[in-house]
Write a protein that holds these residues in place. Structure first.
Motif, PDB file in Angstrom:
ATOM      1  N   ILE A 255       3.985 -47.935 -14.708  1.00  0.00           N
ATOM      2  CA  ILE A 255       5.142 -47.233 -14.148  1.00  0.00           C
ATOM      3  C   ILE A 255       6.421 -47.819 -14.744  1.00  0.00           C
ATOM      4  CG2 ILE A 255       6.405 -46.716 -12.024  1.00  0.00           C
ATOM      5  CD1 ILE A 255       3.794 -45.448 -11.723  1.00  0.00           C
ATOM      6  N   TYR A 256       6.484 -49.140 -14.779  1.00  0.00           N
ATOM      7  CA  TYR A 256       7.675 -49.814 -15.278  1.00  0.00           C
ATOM      8  C   TYR A 256       7.973 -49.380 -16.711  1.00  0.00           C
ATOM      9  CZ  TYR A 256      10.856 -53.598 -16.529  1.00  0.00           C
ATOM     10  OH  TYR A 256      11.939 -54.313 -16.947  1.00  0.00           O
ATOM     11  N   VAL A 257       6.944 -49.360 -17.543  1.00  0.00           N
ATOM     12  CA  VAL A 257       7.140 -49.056 -18.959  1.00  0.00           C
ATOM     13  C   VAL A 257       7.389 -47.564 -19.191  1.00  0.00           C
ATOM     14  CG1 VAL A 257       6.032 -49.045 -21.220  1.00  0.00           C
ATOM     15  CG2 VAL A 257       5.792 -51.022 -19.734  1.00  0.00           C
ATOM     16  N   MET A 258       6.622 -46.714 -18.513  1.00  0.00           N
ATOM     17  CA  MET A 258       6.699 -45.283 -18.821  1.00  0.00           C
ATOM     18  C   MET A 258       7.881 -44.586 -18.170  1.00  0.00           C
ATOM     19  SD  MET A 258       2.743 -43.975 -18.936  1.00  0.00           S
ATOM     20  CE  MET A 258       3.055 -42.310 -19.497  1.00  0.00           C
ATOM     21  N   THR A 259       8.126 -44.857 -16.895  1.00  0.00           N
ATOM     22  CA  THR A 259       9.124 -44.049 -16.175  1.00  0.00           C
ATOM     23  C   THR A 259      10.136 -44.858 -15.380  1.00  0.00           C
ATOM     24  OG1 THR A 259       7.750 -43.947 -14.210  1.00  0.00           O
ATOM     25  CG2 THR A 259       7.438 -42.199 -15.827  1.00  0.00           C
ATOM     26  N   SER A 260       9.916 -46.148 -15.191  1.00  0.00           N
ATOM     27  CA  SER A 260      10.750 -46.966 -14.294  1.00  0.00           C
ATOM     28  C   SER A 260      10.916 -46.296 -12.943  1.00  0.00           C
ATOM     29  CB  SER A 260      12.123 -47.230 -14.901  1.00  0.00           C
ATOM     30  OG  SER A 260      11.987 -47.836 -16.149  1.00  0.00           O
ATOM     31  N   GLY A 261       9.873 -45.700 -12.456  1.00  0.00           N
ATOM     32  CA  GLY A 261       9.911 -45.098 -11.120  1.00  0.00           C
ATOM     33  C   GLY A 261      10.517 -43.699 -11.076  1.00  0.00           C
ATOM     34  N   GLY A 262      11.154 -43.291 -12.146  1.00  0.00           N
ATOM     35  CA  GLY A 262      11.840 -42.001 -12.148  1.00  0.00           C
ATOM     36  C   GLY A 262      10.995 -40.900 -12.722  1.00  0.00           C
TER      37      GLY A 262
ATOM     38  N   ASP B 221      15.096 -66.071 -19.701  1.00  0.00           N
ATOM     39  CA  ASP B 221      15.442 -66.586 -21.008  1.00  0.00           C
ATOM     40  C   ASP B 221      14.465 -66.038 -22.041  1.00  0.00           C
ATOM     41  OD1 ASP B 221      16.091 -68.014 -23.180  1.00  0.00           O
ATOM     42  OD2 ASP B 221      16.042 -69.974 -22.200  1.00  0.00           O
ATOM     43  N   ASN B 222      14.993 -65.414 -23.075  1.00  0.00           N
ATOM     44  CA  ASN B 222      14.123 -64.790 -24.062  1.00  0.00           C
ATOM     45  C   ASN B 222      13.202 -65.794 -24.764  1.00  0.00           C
ATOM     46  OD1 ASN B 222      13.446 -62.194 -25.046  1.00  0.00           O
ATOM     47  ND2 ASN B 222      14.226 -62.819 -27.046  1.00  0.00           N
ATOM     48  N   SER B 223      13.598 -67.071 -24.765  1.00  0.00           N
ATOM     49  CA  SER B 223      12.808 -68.053 -25.512  1.00  0.00           C
ATOM     50  C   SER B 223      11.443 -68.293 -24.864  1.00  0.00           C
ATOM     51  CB  SER B 223      13.574 -69.366 -25.620  1.00  0.00           C
ATOM     52  OG  SER B 223      13.774 -69.893 -24.335  1.00  0.00           O
ATOM     53  N   MET B 224      11.266 -67.886 -23.592  1.00  0.00           N
ATOM     54  CA  MET B 224       9.986 -68.113 -22.910  1.00  0.00           C
ATOM     55  C   MET B 224       9.160 -66.835 -22.816  1.00  0.00           C
ATOM     56  SD  MET B 224      10.030 -71.225 -21.888  1.00  0.00           S
ATOM     57  CE  MET B 224      11.299 -72.459 -22.084  1.00  0.00           C
ATOM     58  N   ARG B 225       9.738 -65.714 -23.191  1.00  0.00           N
ATOM     59  CA  ARG B 225       9.100 -64.449 -22.837  1.00  0.00           C
ATOM     60  C   ARG B 225       7.941 -64.073 -23.756  1.00  0.00           C
ATOM     61  NH1 ARG B 225      13.692 -60.406 -20.426  1.00  0.00           N
ATOM     62  NH2 ARG B 225      13.292 -61.138 -18.317  1.00  0.00           N
ATOM     63  N   PRO B 226       6.879 -63.521 -23.182  1.00  0.00           N
ATOM     64  CA  PRO B 226       5.674 -63.170 -23.943  1.00  0.00           C
ATOM     65  C   PRO B 226       5.719 -61.761 -24.553  1.00  0.00           C
ATOM     66  CG  PRO B 226       5.266 -62.845 -21.638  1.00  0.00           C
ATOM     67  CD  PRO B 226       6.685 -63.347 -21.742  1.00  0.00           C
ATOM     68  N   VAL B 227       4.670 -61.376 -25.235  1.00  0.00           N
ATOM     69  CA  VAL B 227       4.638 -60.089 -25.953  1.00  0.00           C
ATOM     70  C   VAL B 227       4.869 -58.889 -25.046  1.00  0.00           C
ATOM     71  CG1 VAL B 227       3.271 -60.617 -27.995  1.00  0.00           C
ATOM     72  CG2 VAL B 227       2.114 -60.095 -25.857  1.00  0.00           C
ATOM     73  N   THR B 228       4.331 -58.946 -23.807  1.00  0.00           N
ATOM     74  CA  THR B 228       4.472 -57.771 -22.939  1.00  0.00           C
ATOM     75  C   THR B 228       5.940 -57.455 -22.697  1.00  0.00           C
ATOM     76  OG1 THR B 228       4.071 -59.330 -21.148  1.00  0.00           O
ATOM     77  CG2 THR B 228       2.272 -57.852 -21.732  1.00  0.00           C
ATOM     78  N   VAL B 229       6.732 -58.498 -22.412  1.00  0.00           N
ATOM     79  CA  VAL B 229       8.163 -58.286 -22.224  1.00  0.00           C
ATOM     80  C   VAL B 229       8.797 -57.928 -23.568  1.00  0.00           C
ATOM     81  CG1 VAL B 229      10.301 -59.285 -21.382  1.00  0.00           C
ATOM     82  CG2 VAL B 229       8.158 -59.913 -20.318  1.00  0.00           C
ATOM     83  N   GLY B 230       8.276 -58.543 -24.639  1.00  0.00           N
ATOM     84  CA  GLY B 230       8.780 -58.266 -25.979  1.00  0.00           C
ATOM     85  C   GLY B 230       8.703 -56.795 -26.323  1.00  0.00           C
ATOM     86  N   TYR B 234      11.688 -54.230 -27.175  1.00  0.00           N
ATOM     87  CA  TYR B 234      11.715 -53.439 -28.417  1.00  0.00           C
ATOM     88  C   TYR B 234      12.009 -51.973 -28.113  1.00  0.00           C
ATOM     89  CZ  TYR B 234       9.663 -57.154 -31.341  1.00  0.00           C
ATOM     90  OH  TYR B 234       9.430 -58.302 -32.017  1.00  0.00           O
ATOM     91  N   MET B 235      11.527 -51.490 -26.953  1.00  0.00           N
ATOM     92  CA  MET B 235      11.759 -50.086 -26.592  1.00  0.00           C
ATOM     93  C   MET B 235      13.245 -49.788 -26.550  1.00  0.00           C
ATOM     94  SD  MET B 235       8.988 -49.115 -23.717  1.00  0.00           S
ATOM     95  CE  MET B 235       8.268 -47.537 -24.023  1.00  0.00           C
ATOM     96  N   GLY B 236      14.012 -50.766 -26.069  1.00  0.00           N
ATOM     97  CA  GLY B 236      15.452 -50.583 -26.070  1.00  0.00           C
ATOM     98  C   GLY B 236      16.026 -50.728 -27.469  1.00  0.00           C
ATOM     99  N   GLU B 237      15.519 -51.730 -28.174  1.00  0.00           N
ATOM    100  CA  GLU B 237      16.047 -52.077 -29.487  1.00  0.00           C
ATOM    101  C   GLU B 237      15.766 -50.983 -30.521  1.00  0.00           C
ATOM    102  OE1 GLU B 237      15.095 -55.853 -32.273  1.00  0.00           O
ATOM    103  OE2 GLU B 237      15.045 -56.205 -30.118  1.00  0.00           O
ATOM    104  N   TYR B 238      14.529 -50.508 -30.550  1.00  0.00           N
ATOM    105  CA  TYR B 238      14.133 -49.555 -31.584  1.00  0.00           C
ATOM    106  C   TYR B 238      14.237 -48.106 -31.140  1.00  0.00           C
ATOM    107  CZ  TYR B 238      12.296 -53.553 -34.157  1.00  0.00           C
ATOM    108  OH  TYR B 238      12.179 -54.728 -34.820  1.00  0.00           O
ATOM    109  N   ALA B 239      14.414 -47.891 -29.819  1.00  0.00           N
ATOM    110  CA  ALA B 239      14.580 -46.554 -29.254  1.00  0.00           C
ATOM    111  C   ALA B 239      13.567 -45.565 -29.808  1.00  0.00           C
ATOM    112  CB  ALA B 239      15.999 -46.057 -29.454  1.00  0.00           C
ATOM    113  N   ALA B 240      13.941 -44.802 -30.821  1.00  0.00           N
ATOM    114  CA  ALA B 240      13.050 -43.735 -31.267  1.00  0.00           C
ATOM    115  C   ALA B 240      12.218 -44.122 -32.493  1.00  0.00           C
ATOM    116  CB  ALA B 240      13.866 -42.489 -31.581  1.00  0.00           C
ATOM    117  N   GLU B 241      12.289 -45.388 -32.881  1.00  0.00           N
ATOM    118  CA  GLU B 241      11.490 -45.808 -34.045  1.00  0.00           C
ATOM    119  C   GLU B 241      10.064 -46.139 -33.592  1.00  0.00           C
ATOM    120  OE1 GLU B 241      13.551 -48.812 -36.430  1.00  0.00           O
ATOM    121  OE2 GLU B 241      15.406 -48.011 -35.615  1.00  0.00           O
TER     122      GLU B 241
END
Lengths: 315, 278
Positions: A255-262, B221-230, B234-241
């Protein structure tokens, strides 16, 4: 450490007959020692946080005062939450999500299990490949389905248009109407292999002779499935449905990844709602109250599950 | 009779191949998107085989400011730490709980099964506040402890049948030879449950690798974050790529694919024993 050496000295100096009884006691005592580290870990990092969470739910606690422990507020949070329409919406969303997932995953998983219980070339390899799907991170599944079901260039829209099922592309993930359907589809794909493998385990323990006998008696495949397979698989099915219920109810990552609840809270399920209150609005008190409600629901489920399990063991 | 049997086999094999292919199509789509150049992503009709395959998306994610390598390193530390802590706690506990005369075994197992059912979010809020107070947020230790709360009940439940299956005489023989309980556990019992330890170890590592919620809430802190958060960032960073996003998804799925290829037998056996005897 001290205790260990003391015990062995004692054992050596005692006369033989007494020795045995004493040793048994020591034995029983050391058996208990093995679980002490885990027990301590549970008390500190599992039991205490859960109690703490219940305490939070009775406190006014937000970003301004949570470091000082918040202030006691009685049932204020529960009152606020229980009059909030979004709570009921997310309960309903959780119910829709959980039920759809269980029903479809069970049917698909059982069909896969019945197929892959047969012996044919490559069957083990195929089982293994399908299981890979189940172990993929939910975050990956969510990202992947967001792409597959994308409104503009998603491959799903292309395939459905090609087959003539839809005439123009649907905004699956980003429309209020189809968002829930989208996350359910992604979750079903992700979860079905688990149903398959558990049911395969159950099927492989069934005695072959029964099916032979039924065939000689003239029962067809469907009839022997209904009268032999299903009843014998009852314990496995029960365990599986309970695990499925819990796992679908827990859903968060997808949910978090796909829609964030929306959009418009169309996919806000209970765990996501609690997350939103605690970590996006920093209203720890109300988030705690939603967690409290969740805890209550899960404990009821757990009791039902455990009672049934014990019956199985005795009977 | 023989012909129909053979026909049946051919039908099953065909259906099996079709079903497996359908099931794996999304994985194929992930991979194929990850080797497409950006201009081939949005073409209509979509390309089922890239006409101009490239490894640029992989180069992008590994040379980006927030490199995939960095996230994978973190995931590896969190995964192995959680695995080791879980095994160190779970193995003796599962052994202890396999001794029937232990007081309250049934109750303890019940509590374990119940805690396994709690959604992580119930734990995330209190752990966040507790960890903030004792300085464990933004630390690998904190993430490893949080993951272990999730993994430990599961590990004990899955390991216990392996200890139940051991003949009691073995241990008695070791005790006769002058070993104490702890030595016999370390030298005799543990080596015999190697299969169980490998199974549970693999599972706990992969589950910690896949974990998102604790990583999201307990590390700012990004320095501790794992691939799932990564991947999410990236979804924000790369948007439509989508090619870069799919490359990141594919790379972070590799440990799972490897684990399954090498350890499939263990995993399947372990899973079925665990759930049916749990």
């Amino acid at each position: 450490m001290n205790l260990k050496t003391d015990a062995s000295i004692n054992v050596q100096t005692k006369p033989k007959v007494k020795n045995k009884k004493f040793k048994k006691k020591i034995d029983l005592f050391t058996d208990h020692l093995f679980i002490v580290p885990s027990l301590l870990f549970f008390l500190i990092f599992l039991f205490y946080p859960i109690v703490y969470n219940i305490l939070i739910s009775f406190k006014e606690m937000d970003v301004s005062n949570f470091m000082d422990g918040g202030t006691w507020a009685g049932f204020v949070n529960y009152k606020a939450i229980l009059t909030e329409p979004l709570l009921y919406k997310s309960l309903l969303n959780s119910a829709i999500f959980t039920l759809s997932c269980i029903i479809v995953e069970f049917i698909l998983g059982f069909s896969l299990a019945l197929l892959f219980i047969q012996k044919f070339p490559g069957v083990n390899f195929m089982r293994g490949m399908i299981l890979v799907v189940w172990m993929l991170p939910s975050v990956v599944v969510g990202t992947l389905y967001k792409w597959i079901m994308a409104g503009d260039s998603g491959v799903l829209n292309f395939l459905l248009e090609k087959m003539g099922i839809i005439s123009e592309g649907i905004l699956w993930v980003s429309s209020e109407k189809f968002a829930m359907f989208s996350v359910i589809v992604a979750n079903i794909w992700h979860g079905t292999p688990f149903y398959m493998i558990i049911l395969l385990g159950g099927l492989s323990t069934l005695p072959r002779e029964l099916f032979e006998a039924a065939r000689i008696d003239g029962a067809n495949a469907w009839k022997s499935f209904l009268t032999i397979t299903l009843p014998l698989m009852k314990p496995t099915i029960f365990v599986l449905i309970m695990l499925g219920l819990i796992n679908s109810f827990k859903v968060f990552d997808l949910i978090y990844v796909m829609t964030s609840g929306g959009p418009l809270d169309a996919t806000t399920v209970i765990p996501y709602y609690a997350y939103e209150l605690s970590f996006l609005q920093f209203n720890f008190g109300q988030g705690g109250a939603v967690s409290g409600i969740m805890l209550f629901l899960v404990i009821i489920l757990a009791i039902v599950y455990l009672r049934e399990m014990r019956k199985e063991e005795i009977g | 009779m023989r012909i129909t049997k053979r026909k049946k086999k051919i039908i099953f094999t065909t259906v099996g191949i079709v079903v497996t292919a359908l099931m794996l199509f999304p994985v194929y789509w992930m991979f194929i998107t990850s080797i497409k150049p950006l201009n081939e992503i949005y073409v209509d009709p979509p390309l089922f085989f890239p006409s101009d395959p490239t490894i640029q998306p992989y180069i992008d994610i590994f040379t980006s400011k927030n490199s995939m390598l960095h996230y994978m390193k973190n995931s590896f530390i969190i995964g192995s730490g959680s695995m080791l802590l879980t095994l160190a706690l779970a193995a003796p506990a599962a052994y202890g709980l396999a001794r029937k005369k232990l007081i309250g075994v049934v109750i303890l197992m019940g509590i374990l099964i119940a805690t396994q059912m709690f959604p992580s979010i119930i734990m995330a809020t209190p752990l966040y506040i507790i960890f903030l107070n004792i300085g464990l947020t933004d630390s690998f230790t904190g993430l490893i402890i949080a993951n272990t709360t999730n993994l430990l009940p599961f590990a004990i439940i899955l390991l216990r049948p392996f200890f139940l299956g051991l003949p009691k005489e073995l241990e008695e023989a070791a005790l006769m030879d002058g070993c104490n309980k702890f030595m016999s556990f370390w030298k005799v019992i543990l080596p015999l449950t190697r299969t169980g330890l490998i199974t549970v170890g693999t599972f706990t590592f992969l589950m910690a690798w896949n974990e998102l919620l604790f990583a999201l809430t307990l590390s700012n802190d990004n320095s501790m974050r794992p691939v799932t958060v990564g991947i999410y960032s990236y979804m924000g960073e790369y948007a439509a790529e989508w090619n870069n996003l799919m490359a990141a998804s594919f790379v972070s799925s590799l440990p799972i694919i490897f684990a399954f290829i090498f350890l499939q037998k263990y995993i399947v056996n372990g899973l079925t024993t665990g759930t049916t005897k749990g």
